[in-house]
Design an enzyme around this catalytic site. Structure first.
Site, mmCIF file in Angstrom:
data_model
loop_
_atom_site.group_PDB
_atom_site.id
_atom_site.type_symbol
_atom_site.label_atom_id
_atom_site.label_comp_id
_atom_site.label_asym_id
_atom_site.label_seq_id
_atom_site.Cartn_x
_atom_site.Cartn_y
_atom_site.Cartn_z
ATOM 1 N N LYS A 11 0.849 -0.697 -0.091
ATOM 2 C CA LYS A 11 0.138 -0.257 -0.245
ATOM 3 C C LYS A 11 0.787 1.439 0.092
ATOM 4 C CE LYS A 11 -3.622 -2.802 2.073
ATOM 5 N NZ LYS A 11 -5.039 -3.086 3.024
ATOM 6 N N HIS A 92 -8.564 -2.814 -6.556
ATOM 7 C CA HIS A 92 -8.567 -2.687 -4.300
ATOM 8 C C HIS A 92 -9.880 -2.529 -3.933
ATOM 9 C CE1 HIS A 92 -7.584 -2.978 -0.136
ATOM 10 N NE2 HIS A 92 -6.328 -4.217 -0.230
ATOM 11 N N GLY A 170 -7.095 -5.094 7.087
ATOM 12 C CA GLY A 170 -7.113 -4.407 8.369
ATOM 13 C C GLY A 170 -7.513 -3.759 9.582
ATOM 14 N N SER A 210 -6.441 -9.368 6.555
ATOM 15 C CA SER A 210 -5.931 -9.771 7.730
ATOM 16 C C SER A 210 -5.397 -11.054 7.307
ATOM 17 C CB SER A 210 -6.841 -9.386 9.155
ATOM 18 O OG SER A 210 -7.219 -8.650 9.029
#
Ligand code: PGA
Length: 251
Positions: A11, A92, A170, A210
């Site tokens: 990212k 994304h 996340g 995650s």
């Protein structure tokens, strides 16, 4: 057999020093016999990273769909090929939510990638609201049909799909292996309808949301999960290498 892939989406994180340190650490280990490891640095570091990478591949987090022209701020598929990158993440959920990318735009990027010998990782996934409504697979099916909508059936084989439930990205809340496998199985069936059974059996479908060293092995052992797209845990070299090891063990 399908390719097993572990992709690290950095990212908008890092620095030149971070890129140097990560590549130094990653180059010490070679998983290429069993796992394709790809890292996705911010575009400003792509060139340096692809020169340094020995045991891993490097890809971009986004591209535009034209190869050149008056598109200030964008990078093109041919530019990516030019510096030796073969992979690009498209659609994304952060691009969809923050930068208002819709299915029609993403479809143009997918076809532009394929036409420039890039391998797109097409990301799809439902929000928490979609999941709680029970109609989540309709959302995912719409994203896949639209995202692949401009390709000929045989071109679909050149795409990697990443299932990334938005509620898991996340948040530290990984989908359970059963939840993820259910969706991956449905995605593979949908690809069979769109492009034929043979292609559906060849295409790699990654799980993202995650993923960490503790959850990776069980997720990657599911029959329709062919590796992962990893965000936060790809920023720590030891954790990321542990995820790659888990993938190698899950083969
Ligand atoms: P995460 O991100 O692993 O930090 O949840 C995954 C992604 O956004 O690709």
């Amino acid at each position: 057999m399908r390719d097993l892939i572990v992709a690290g989406n950095w990212k908008m994180n890092g620095s030149q020093q971070f890129v140097d340190d990560m590549l130094f650490g990653l180059n010490k280990v070679d998983f290429s016999e069993s796992v394709e490891v790809i890292v996705f640095p911010p575009s400003v570091y792509l060139h340096a990273a692809s020169r340094q990478a020995k045991t891993v591949k490097v890809g971009a987090q986004n591209i535009f769909y034209e190869n050149s022209g008056a598109y200030t701020g964008e990078i093109s598929p041919s530019m990516l090929s030019d510096i030796g990158c073969r992979y690009v993440i498209l659609g994304h959920s952060e691009r969809r939510a923050i930068f208002s990318e819709d299915d029609a735009l993403i479809a143009k990027k997918v076809v532009a990638s394929i036409e420039n010998d890039l391998i797109p990782i097409l990301c799809v996934g439902e929000t928490l609201e979609d999941r709680e409504s029970g109609d989540f697979f309709e959302v995912i099916a719409r994203q896949i049909k639209a995202g692949l909508g401009l390709l000929e059936a045989d071109q679909v084989e050149g795409v990697i799909i990443a299932y990334e439930p938005v509620w898991a990205i996340g948040t530290g809340k990984t989908a359970s292996p059963m939840q993820a496998q259910e969706v991956h199985g449905l995605i593979r069936r949908l690809i069979a309808e769109l492009a034929g059974k043979k292609i559906s059996e060849h295409i790699s479908i990654l799980y993202g949301g995650s993923v960490n060293a503790a959850s990776a092995k069980e997720l990657f052992s599911q029959p329709d999960i062919d590796g992962g797209l990893v965000g936060g845990a790809s920023l720590k070299v030891d954790e990321f290498l542990a995820i790659c090891s888990a993938a190698a063990e899950a083969v």
